[in-house]
Every structure is written in C-alpha cells, then in structure tokens.
Write a protein that holds these residues in place. Structure first.
Motif, PDB file in Angstrom:
ATOM      1  N   TYR A  98       0.848  -1.190   0.000  1.00 36.87           N
ATOM      2  CA  TYR A  98       0.000   0.000   0.000  1.00 36.87           C
ATOM      3  C   TYR A  98       0.888   1.247   0.000  1.00 36.87           C
ATOM      4  O   TYR A  98       0.606   2.229  -0.676  1.00 36.87           O
ATOM      5  N   ALA A  99       1.979   1.183   0.766  1.00 34.70           N
ATOM      6  CA  ALA A  99       2.946   2.284   0.780  1.00 34.70           C
ATOM      7  C   ALA A  99       4.291   1.746   1.252  1.00 34.70           C
ATOM      8  O   ALA A  99       4.368   0.734   1.954  1.00 34.70           O
ATOM      9  N   TYR A 100       5.342   2.437   0.841  1.00 30.23           N
ATOM     10  CA  TYR A 100       6.709   2.107   1.241  1.00 30.23           C
ATOM     11  C   TYR A 100       7.183   3.172   2.213  1.00 30.23           C
ATOM     12  O   TYR A 100       7.036   4.380   1.947  1.00 30.23           O
ATOM     13  N   ILE A 101       7.770   2.752   3.346  1.00 31.41           N
ATOM     14  CA  ILE A 101       8.256   3.696   4.349  1.00 31.41           C
ATOM     15  C   ILE A 101       9.778   3.635   4.373  1.00 31.41           C
ATOM     16  O   ILE A 101      10.367   2.580   4.616  1.00 31.41           O
ATOM     17  N   HIS A 102      10.395   4.778   4.119  1.00 29.53           N
ATOM     18  CA  HIS A 102      11.851   4.864   3.948  1.00 29.53           C
ATOM     19  C   HIS A 102      12.436   5.674   5.101  1.00 29.53           C
ATOM     20  O   HIS A 102      12.214   6.881   5.198  1.00 29.53           O
ATOM     21  N   GLY A 103      13.185   4.998   5.973  1.00 28.93           N
ATOM     22  CA  GLY A 103      13.702   5.672   7.160  1.00 28.93           C
ATOM     23  C   GLY A 103      15.148   6.090   7.087  1.00 28.93           C
ATOM     24  O   GLY A 103      15.664   6.682   8.031  1.00 28.93           O
ATOM     25  N   HIS A 104      15.838   5.816   5.969  1.00 31.87           N
ATOM     26  CA  HIS A 104      17.265   6.132   5.860  1.00 31.87           C
ATOM     27  C   HIS A 104      17.498   7.626   6.088  1.00 31.87           C
ATOM     28  O   HIS A 104      16.767   8.471   5.556  1.00 31.87           O
ATOM     29  N   PHE A 119       9.323   1.613  -8.893  1.00 35.17           N
ATOM     30  CA  PHE A 119       8.287   0.593  -8.772  1.00 35.17           C
ATOM     31  C   PHE A 119       6.893   1.204  -8.605  1.00 35.17           C
ATOM     32  O   PHE A 119       5.907   0.476  -8.502  1.00 35.17           O
ATOM     33  N   GLY A 120       6.824   2.531  -8.537  1.00 35.13           N
ATOM     34  CA  GLY A 120       5.522   3.191  -8.438  1.00 35.13           C
ATOM     35  C   GLY A 120       4.904   3.137  -7.066  1.00 35.13           C
ATOM     36  O   GLY A 120       3.682   3.064  -6.920  1.00 35.13           O
ATOM     37  N   ASN A 121       5.737   3.225  -6.035  1.00 37.29           N
ATOM     38  CA  ASN A 121       5.233   3.196  -4.663  1.00 37.29           C
ATOM     39  C   ASN A 121       4.633   4.529  -4.239  1.00 37.29           C
ATOM     40  O   ASN A 121       5.064   5.592  -4.690  1.00 37.29           O
ATOM     41  N   CYS A 122       3.687   4.471  -3.340  1.00 38.84           N
ATOM     42  CA  CYS A 122       3.349   5.615  -2.491  1.00 38.84           C
ATOM     43  C   CYS A 122       4.417   5.638  -1.405  1.00 38.84           C
ATOM     44  O   CYS A 122       4.560   4.672  -0.647  1.00 38.84           O
ATOM     45  N   ILE A 123       5.183   6.734  -1.322  1.00 42.45           N
ATOM     46  CA  ILE A 123       6.364   6.765  -0.458  1.00 42.45           C
ATOM     47  C   ILE A 123       6.187   7.732   0.706  1.00 42.45           C
ATOM     48  O   ILE A 123       5.797   8.886   0.527  1.00 42.45           O
ATOM     49  N   LEU A 124       6.495   7.226   1.909  1.00 44.18           N
ATOM     50  CA  LEU A 124       6.625   8.043   3.110  1.00 44.18           C
ATOM     51  C   LEU A 124       8.092   7.982   3.511  1.00 44.18           C
ATOM     52  O   LEU A 124       8.604   6.899   3.803  1.00 44.18           O
ATOM     53  N   LEU A 148       4.812  10.513  11.267  1.00 40.51           N
ATOM     54  CA  LEU A 148       4.581   9.334  10.438  1.00 40.51           C
ATOM     55  C   LEU A 148       3.162   8.818  10.648  1.00 40.51           C
ATOM     56  O   LEU A 148       2.463   8.481   9.677  1.00 40.51           O
ATOM     57  N   ALA A 149       2.725   8.739  11.895  1.00 38.86           N
ATOM     58  CA  ALA A 149       1.361   8.289  12.179  1.00 38.86           C
ATOM     59  C   ALA A 149       0.338   9.181  11.486  1.00 38.86           C
ATOM     60  O   ALA A 149      -0.672   8.703  10.953  1.00 38.86           O
ATOM     61  N   GLN A 150       0.612  10.484  11.469  1.00 40.58           N
ATOM     62  CA  GLN A 150      -0.297  11.425  10.800  1.00 40.58           C
ATOM     63  C   GLN A 150      -0.332  11.193   9.294  1.00 40.58           C
ATOM     64  O   GLN A 150      -1.396  11.240   8.667  1.00 40.58           O
ATOM     65  N   LYS A 151       0.830  10.930   8.697  1.00 40.82           N
ATOM     66  CA  LYS A 151       0.879  10.707   7.251  1.00 40.82           C
ATOM     67  C   LYS A 151       0.198   9.386   6.882  1.00 40.82           C
ATOM     68  O   LYS A 151      -0.473   9.291   5.842  1.00 40.82           O
ATOM     69  N   ILE A 152       0.363   8.378   7.726  1.00 37.82           N
ATOM     70  CA  ILE A 152      -0.337   7.120   7.484  1.00 37.82           C
ATOM     71  C   ILE A 152      -1.845   7.346   7.574  1.00 37.82           C
ATOM     72  O   ILE A 152      -2.618   6.852   6.734  1.00 37.82           O
ATOM     73  N   ALA A 153      -2.281   8.110   8.573  1.00 38.33           N
ATOM     74  CA  ALA A 153      -3.714   8.413   8.709  1.00 38.33           C
ATOM     75  C   ALA A 153      -4.235   9.137   7.475  1.00 38.33           C
ATOM     76  O   ALA A 153      -5.361   8.887   7.023  1.00 38.33           O
ATOM     77  N   LEU A 154      -3.413  10.032   6.919  1.00 33.41           N
ATOM     78  CA  LEU A 154      -3.820  10.787   5.731  1.00 33.41           C
ATOM     79  C   LEU A 154      -4.072   9.859   4.552  1.00 33.41           C
ATOM     80  O   LEU A 154      -5.124   9.951   3.900  1.00 33.41           O
ATOM     81  N   ILE A 155      -3.125   8.984   4.245  1.00 35.20           N
ATOM     82  CA  ILE A 155      -3.311   8.137   3.060  1.00 35.20           C
ATOM     83  C   ILE A 155      -4.315   7.016   3.301  1.00 35.20           C
ATOM     84  O   ILE A 155      -4.841   6.446   2.348  1.00 35.20           O
ATOM     85  N   GLN A 158      -7.620   9.125   2.869  1.00 31.88           N
ATOM     86  CA  GLN A 158      -7.728   9.691   1.524  1.00 31.88           C
ATOM     87  C   GLN A 158      -6.905   8.834   0.550  1.00 31.88           C
ATOM     88  O   GLN A 158      -5.805   9.218   0.155  1.00 31.88           O
ATOM     89  N   PRO A 159      -7.431   7.693   0.160  1.00 34.97           N
ATOM     90  CA  PRO A 159      -6.662   6.799  -0.719  1.00 34.97           C
ATOM     91  C   PRO A 159      -6.297   7.433  -2.050  1.00 34.97           C
ATOM     92  O   PRO A 159      -5.342   6.996  -2.699  1.00 34.97           O
ATOM     93  N   GLN A 160      -7.031   8.480  -2.456  1.00 38.41           N
ATOM     94  CA  GLN A 160      -6.685   9.151  -3.708  1.00 38.41           C
ATOM     95  C   GLN A 160      -5.326   9.852  -3.595  1.00 38.41           C
ATOM     96  O   GLN A 160      -4.631  10.031  -4.604  1.00 38.41           O
TER      97      GLN A 160
END
Length: 223
Positions: A98-104, A119-124, A148-155, A158-160
């Motif tokens: 559903y989304a890729y989370i990048h912590g680097h 790869f066409g990810n939704c990226i956080l 991060l929790a807020q951004k996850i809540a957003l997507i 709002q899946p669009q």
C-alpha cells in the motif's frame, strides 16, 4: 550518482509466499541498523489508525540488542520477513505494498529510495535533505513517529492521495534519475575534467526532460 528503472508487477502472487496480501501492507526494505530508523517507523506505525500490517524485508548479518528489542516490542501487526535475496521478490513486495516507508537518514542519494520510485510506490520518507531532494513532490515526509502516524492516517483516509503519489513516483525517475540521464551527467563531468575545468564552477548542460521537468517543477516535498 544513481539511477533506477521503471518496472511493474509481473508475478503478483509472490507476496503470498510471505503471508501478505496485495495492498494490505506497508513495506520497509532495508538493513536493520539504527540509522535506518526501523524503531521509529514501528513506533509511528503502531500509533497510526491503519488495520494493515507492516512488513520488514531486511536484517543484519550480526546479532544486536537493537534488533532483539525491536522484534520483542513490535507487536503482532509487524512481520519480519528477514533478508530477501531475490530481486524479483523485492520488486513484487514493492509493487504489492500500500505504501513504502523509507527511514534512511544518511548517505546521500539512496538506491533503495530510487527503486521505490521506479516501482511506483506511495512513499513516506524520513525528512532530511537527501530524501527530500530525491522524492521532490513524489512522496510525503515525516520527522518523527507522530508525524509518520499522521501521514499514514492521511493516506488511509484519503486513498486518492496515495494513488496520486504512485502516479508521480515513476515520473520523478523519468525527470531526473533514468540511467540515460545519469550517464549523460557522468560523461559531461569527464569532459570537463579532461578540459581542465572545475566541475563545481561550471553549470551542467544536462537538464530534466521536457514535459516531465515542467510537471516536477510544480511539485515540492510534502511535509
């Protein structure tokens, strides 16, 4: 400099081998070291309202208290997949997320982040200068677990938004990170050095590509 290819799923059932369902998990794909912020991501994920799971593809080749503590406290919605050696499996895990989370947060332009775009990810992504430069407006940035929790809540709500970021991701590669673009930059650099020029004082003639450049110029990292 690094580039990436634009690819899509060709064997979607691969994710089932890892006990996952397409579109029903978030993905981390990295070595489990503190600088990659897996602990922060797990904390933010657990604070978020999502009912999806978090899949962590990656490990370390040594025993570490950091990893033991992370696994002990992660909870049952976090799946540790271990090292994934197959390039094709890594692709399918990205394409099915559903989304890729990048912590680097270290090391400049990160190849894993470029792959996620390709790869066409939704990226956080963790909010630092390196990641912000790479994703442009093709992802969301977070500074800490609460953001991060807020951004996850957003997507989630709002899946669009997630779908729009998936569409933007490969455009970011087309604009700045195709291998053709990267090799042109290297070629220009070598010509400048051969001519005795200082590359830090010469403007590059290699620009982002046409229409995509104009589109990406309108995008800014979303914080």
């Amino acid at each position: 400099a690094y580039g990436a290819n634009i690819e899509s799923s060709t064997n979607p059932e691969v994710v089932e081998q890892y006990g996952l369902e397409r579109g029903n998990y978030y993905l981390i794909a990295s070595r489990l070291v503190p600088d990659n912020n897996a602990a922060l991501i797990v904390e933010g994920f657990k604070k978020s309202p999502t009912r999806r799971v978090l899949a962590i593809a990656g490990d370390a080749n040594y025993r570490a208290k950091f990893i033991d503590d992370l696994k002990a406290t992660a909870g049952d919605r976090v799946r540790f997949l271990g090292h994934v050696g197959s390039i094709e499996h890594v692709k399918e895990l990205h394409c099915g997320a559903y989304a890729y989370i990048h912590g680097h947060m270290m090391g400049g332009t990160n190849p894993a982040l470029l792959k996620a775009l390709g790869f066409g990810n939704c990226i956080l992504a963790h909010d630092n200068p390196f990641n912000a430069e790479v994703i442009g407006g093709a992802g969301l940035l977070f500074k800490d677990a609460d953001e991060l929790a807020q951004k996850i809540a957003l997507i989630e709500s709002q899946p669009q938004v997630a779908e729009d970021l998936r569409r933007r991701a490969p455009d970011r590669i087309r604009a700045r990170y195709t291998w053709e673009h990267i090799t042109d930059q290297y070629e220009e650099l070598f010509y400048q050095l051969a001519a005795g020029e200082d590359p830090t004082r010469v403007h590059s003639s290699v620009h982002e590509s046409g229409e995509v450049e104009a589109q990406m110029a309108e995008m800014a990292p979303v914080r």
